[in-house]
Design a protein around this motif. Structure first.
Motif, PDB file in Angstrom:
ATOM      1  N   PHE A  99       0.718  23.388  -3.353  1.00 22.27           N
ATOM      2  CA  PHE A  99       1.437  23.567  -4.614  1.00 22.27           C
ATOM      3  C   PHE A  99       0.624  23.011  -5.776  1.00 22.27           C
ATOM      4  CE2 PHE A  99       4.667  22.709  -7.911  1.00 22.27           C
ATOM      5  CZ  PHE A  99       5.142  23.995  -8.059  1.00 22.27           C
ATOM      6  N   ILE A 100       0.314  21.680  -5.747  1.00 21.89           N
ATOM      7  CA  ILE A 100      -0.637  21.107  -6.700  1.00 21.89           C
ATOM      8  C   ILE A 100      -2.018  21.127  -6.038  1.00 21.89           C
ATOM      9  CG2 ILE A 100       0.987  19.681  -7.997  1.00 21.89           C
ATOM     10  CD1 ILE A 100       0.287  17.342  -6.179  1.00 21.89           C
ATOM     11  N   VAL A 121       2.323  22.568 -14.330  1.00 25.25           N
ATOM     12  CA  VAL A 121       2.425  23.491 -15.459  1.00 25.25           C
ATOM     13  C   VAL A 121       1.304  24.507 -15.328  1.00 25.25           C
ATOM     14  CG1 VAL A 121       2.502  23.730 -17.962  1.00 25.25           C
ATOM     15  CG2 VAL A 121       3.346  21.622 -16.889  1.00 25.25           C
ATOM     16  N   THR A 122       1.677  25.769 -15.053  1.00 27.38           N
ATOM     17  CA  THR A 122       0.673  26.827 -14.909  1.00 27.38           C
ATOM     18  C   THR A 122       0.520  27.586 -16.218  1.00 27.38           C
ATOM     19  OG1 THR A 122       2.284  28.474 -14.198  1.00 27.38           O
ATOM     20  CG2 THR A 122       1.291  27.100 -12.476  1.00 27.38           C
ATOM     21  N   SER A 123      -0.516  28.417 -16.280  1.00 32.65           N
ATOM     22  CA  SER A 123      -0.742  29.227 -17.482  1.00 32.65           C
ATOM     23  C   SER A 123       0.446  30.137 -17.744  1.00 32.65           C
ATOM     24  CB  SER A 123      -2.011  30.067 -17.313  1.00 32.65           C
ATOM     25  OG  SER A 123      -3.125  29.215 -17.120  1.00 32.65           O
ATOM     26  N   GLU A 124       1.068  30.640 -16.664  1.00 34.55           N
ATOM     27  CA  GLU A 124       2.240  31.511 -16.821  1.00 34.55           C
ATOM     28  C   GLU A 124       3.412  30.742 -17.427  1.00 34.55           C
ATOM     29  OE1 GLU A 124       5.337  34.146 -14.141  1.00 34.55           O
ATOM     30  OE2 GLU A 124       3.491  33.414 -13.210  1.00 34.55           O
ATOM     31  N   ASP A 125       3.582  29.453 -17.007  1.00 38.29           N
ATOM     32  CA  ASP A 125       4.648  28.627 -17.565  1.00 38.29           C
ATOM     33  C   ASP A 125       4.489  28.471 -19.069  1.00 38.29           C
ATOM     34  OD1 ASP A 125       5.832  28.189 -15.089  1.00 38.29           O
ATOM     35  OD2 ASP A 125       4.558  26.443 -14.680  1.00 38.29           O
ATOM     36  N   LYS A 126       3.235  28.315 -19.513  1.00 39.89           N
ATOM     37  CA  LYS A 126       2.975  28.110 -20.936  1.00 39.89           C
ATOM     38  C   LYS A 126       3.306  29.355 -21.749  1.00 39.89           C
ATOM     39  CE  LYS A 126      -0.651  24.667 -20.175  1.00 39.89           C
ATOM     40  NZ  LYS A 126      -2.094  24.435 -20.122  1.00 39.89           N
ATOM     41  N   ARG A 127       3.104  30.530 -21.130  1.00 39.47           N
ATOM     42  CA  ARG A 127       3.375  31.790 -21.840  1.00 39.47           C
ATOM     43  C   ARG A 127       4.865  32.097 -21.886  1.00 39.47           C
ATOM     44  NH1 ARG A 127      -1.262  33.455 -18.878  1.00 39.47           N
ATOM     45  NH2 ARG A 127       0.067  34.380 -17.262  1.00 39.47           N
ATOM     46  N   ARG A 128       5.586  31.615 -20.867  1.00 38.91           N
ATOM     47  CA  ARG A 128       7.012  31.944 -20.757  1.00 38.91           C
ATOM     48  C   ARG A 128       7.821  31.199 -21.815  1.00 38.91           C
ATOM     49  NH1 ARG A 128       8.443  29.975 -15.610  1.00 38.91           N
ATOM     50  NH2 ARG A 128       7.151  31.596 -14.701  1.00 38.91           N
ATOM     51  N   ARG A 145      -2.609  23.533 -14.509  1.00 40.53           N
ATOM     52  CA  ARG A 145      -3.430  24.279 -13.557  1.00 40.53           C
ATOM     53  C   ARG A 145      -3.231  25.769 -13.821  1.00 40.53           C
ATOM     54  NH1 ARG A 145      -5.575  23.619  -8.220  1.00 40.53           N
ATOM     55  NH2 ARG A 145      -5.188  25.486  -6.973  1.00 40.53           N
ATOM     56  N   GLU A 146      -4.249  26.571 -13.560  1.00 43.37           N
ATOM     57  CA  GLU A 146      -4.171  28.012 -13.813  1.00 43.37           C
ATOM     58  C   GLU A 146      -3.039  28.654 -13.016  1.00 43.37           C
ATOM     59  OE1 GLU A 146      -4.885  31.464 -15.686  1.00 43.37           O
ATOM     60  OE2 GLU A 146      -5.878  29.559 -16.143  1.00 43.37           O
ATOM     61  N   SER A 147      -2.923  28.285 -11.720  1.00 39.49           N
ATOM     62  CA  SER A 147      -1.884  28.876 -10.878  1.00 39.49           C
ATOM     63  C   SER A 147      -1.504  27.898  -9.768  1.00 39.49           C
ATOM     64  CB  SER A 147      -2.365  30.198 -10.273  1.00 39.49           C
ATOM     65  OG  SER A 147      -3.525  29.974  -9.490  1.00 39.49           O
ATOM     66  N   VAL A 148      -0.452  28.237  -9.030  1.00 39.04           N
ATOM     67  CA  VAL A 148       0.034  27.397  -7.929  1.00 39.04           C
ATOM     68  C   VAL A 148      -0.959  27.434  -6.774  1.00 39.04           C
ATOM     69  CG1 VAL A 148       1.824  27.275  -6.147  1.00 39.04           C
ATOM     70  CG2 VAL A 148       2.466  27.686  -8.533  1.00 39.04           C
ATOM     71  N   ASP A 149      -1.203  26.277  -6.134  1.00 42.05           N
ATOM     72  CA  ASP A 149      -1.990  26.219  -4.908  1.00 42.05           C
ATOM     73  C   ASP A 149      -1.060  26.601  -3.748  1.00 42.05           C
ATOM     74  OD1 ASP A 149      -2.951  24.891  -2.357  1.00 42.05           O
ATOM     75  OD2 ASP A 149      -4.663  24.449  -3.658  1.00 42.05           O
TER      76      ASP A 149
END
Length: 431
Positions: free
Chosen positions: A68-69, A22-29, A60-64
């Protein structure tokens, strides 16, 4: 990171740990939240015959780009997998070929992502030649850019998820052979599409009215089709129970017969390659005179599922079709939730197992397809026009006035629009 156990004993099935990032972008979407998406992944995995050992979530803030994780979470995943005896890790998001290769080497597990899992379920479900061709095309299109990342997947013994469909021997061939196979599949599907188009044109010429059932997977479309038409269709409480479209004749209260077609269920993040491969099948929706959007009214993610269906219909060019929303499974919906469902107008609340609800649905379909009542005055010798009027609606009254036939007709909107230029000169009045 958190993980939750699932007790399942499927013998020799893939034993999997399910992973969601779950990235920060996922939370905003907006849309289905990560917990609901992971719960759906569990359902998908179990549908594919996987033994789900545990689920893991990382914020996590973004994808590695490499793993990936995060690297530390890869080590944690390896420890949990070793402890539980996992053979597979399934990720809730799509992975690149390089990420698959890196994770395989670090974890010594088969690595599957959400897209590959859905493709695998489709490979299990496909029965007709068209369905098998479509799934194989989607799998090859998905694998082509990832060939370098799936070496260990393809060489592992025992098959299981990710190895069905085209088969290991084909998938181990080089890119040129895969491209050749994709080309062959596209040509074969073009032939199928051509036959489907001929069937459509034949149906149009015969004046057949078509109604298409669409909806999120497991919304109950096949059950409705079976209950309304006595169709011998496969009905099961699982994802993607129906893959190949099924058409049956439905008799409306007036006695008029229409064609009711069940289509493959949609799901969030439906793989692009799959939508492309199944476009010919899904275009049945574009040809329909009326779309029944079937919704599982008891689902906690009902609104999100409806949004997914509307988005896919938009990509198919069917967003503006006349639509009736059918809130199904009202018997499974809590009473307080049922009161919130819109019932009337463009929506109907039903249970596929209540005959009174099915009668109401048939009547509503008839009302939605019906148009104005018009009176036609046609020369008696014009049998072709008289037959056309009969195909264009329900003849309520028929009289003879000298050498003319006077027909009062409750028109079908779509049918009348198709033949309006021919019939309009013979309209006597509008009531």
């Amino acid at each position: 990171m958190k993980h939750t156990s699932h007790e399942v004993d499927n013998g020799l099935a893939d034993r999997a740990v399910l992973v969601s990032l779950v990235t920060s972008e996922d939370k905003r979407r907006s849309g289905m939240n990560p917990e609901q998406s992971l719960a759906e992944l569990v359902n998908l995995a179990e549908t594919a015959g996987v033994e789900v050992l545990t689920t893991m979530t990382q914020n996590r803030e973004s994808v590695d780009n490499k793993w990936f994780i995060g690297k530390g979470k890869v080590e944690e995943l390896r420890a949990i997998s070793d402890e539980l005896g996992a053979t597979t890790a399934i990720f809730d998001q799509e992975l690149s070929g390089a990420q698959v290769r890196n994770l395989e080497e670090a974890l010594d597990l088969k690595i599957i992502d959400r897209t590959q899992l859905i493709l695998d379920i489709f490979a299990q479900r496909a029965k007709t030649r068209e369905g098998i061709l479509q799934v194989e095309l989607a799998q090859h299109s998905y694998l082509l850019p990832r060939l370098s990342g799936h070496g260990k997947n393809l060489s592992r013994l025992g098959g299981g998820i990710g190895t069905r469909g085209p088969g290991e021997s084909k998938l181990e061939t080089d890119r040129r052979h895969i491209r050749d196979r994709i080309s062959d599949l596209k040509h074969a599907l073009e032939e199928v599409v051509r036959h489907r188009q001929l069937h459509r044109e034949r149906r149009k010429k015969s004046g057949a009215v078509q109604v298409a059932l669409v909806g999120y997977t497991n919304a109950g479309k096949s059950t409705l089709l079976r209950q309304m038409t006595d169709a011998d269709v496969y009905v099961e409480n699982q994802l993607f129970a129906t893959l190949d479209p099924t058409s049956r004749t439905l008799e409306l209260p007036s006695g008029k017969e229409i064609i009711l077609t069940d289509t493959v269920g949609f799901i969030q993040n439906l793989p692009h390659d799959l939508v492309a491969a199944f476009r010919a099948t899904l275009e049945e929706v574009c040809e329909a005179d009326l779309v029944l959007h079937v919704v599982d009214s008891s689902s906690p993610t009902r609104n999100e599922q409806m949004a997914v269906v509307e988005e896919v219909l938009g990509t198919l060019g069917a967003a503006g079709k006349p639509t009736l929303v059918v809130y199904n499974k009202k018997d499974l919906c809590p009473p307080e939730g049922r009161l919130l469902l819109p019932d009337g107008g463009d929506s109907l609340v039903v249970s596929a197992y209540e005959e009174a609800d099915l009668d109401k649905l048939r009547q509503t379909i008839q009302d939605r397809l019906a148009g104005d009542t018009r009176t036609f005055v046609i020369p008696a010798e014009r049998g072709d026009l008289i037959a056309l009027v009969y195909r264009t609606g329900e003849v309520k009254e028929q009289d003879v006035d000298g050498d003319q036939m006077v027909l009062t007709v409750e028109l079908n909107k779509q049918d009348f629009e198709k033949h309006m230029r021919t019939l309009e000169p013979f309209i006597a009045s509008t009531t």
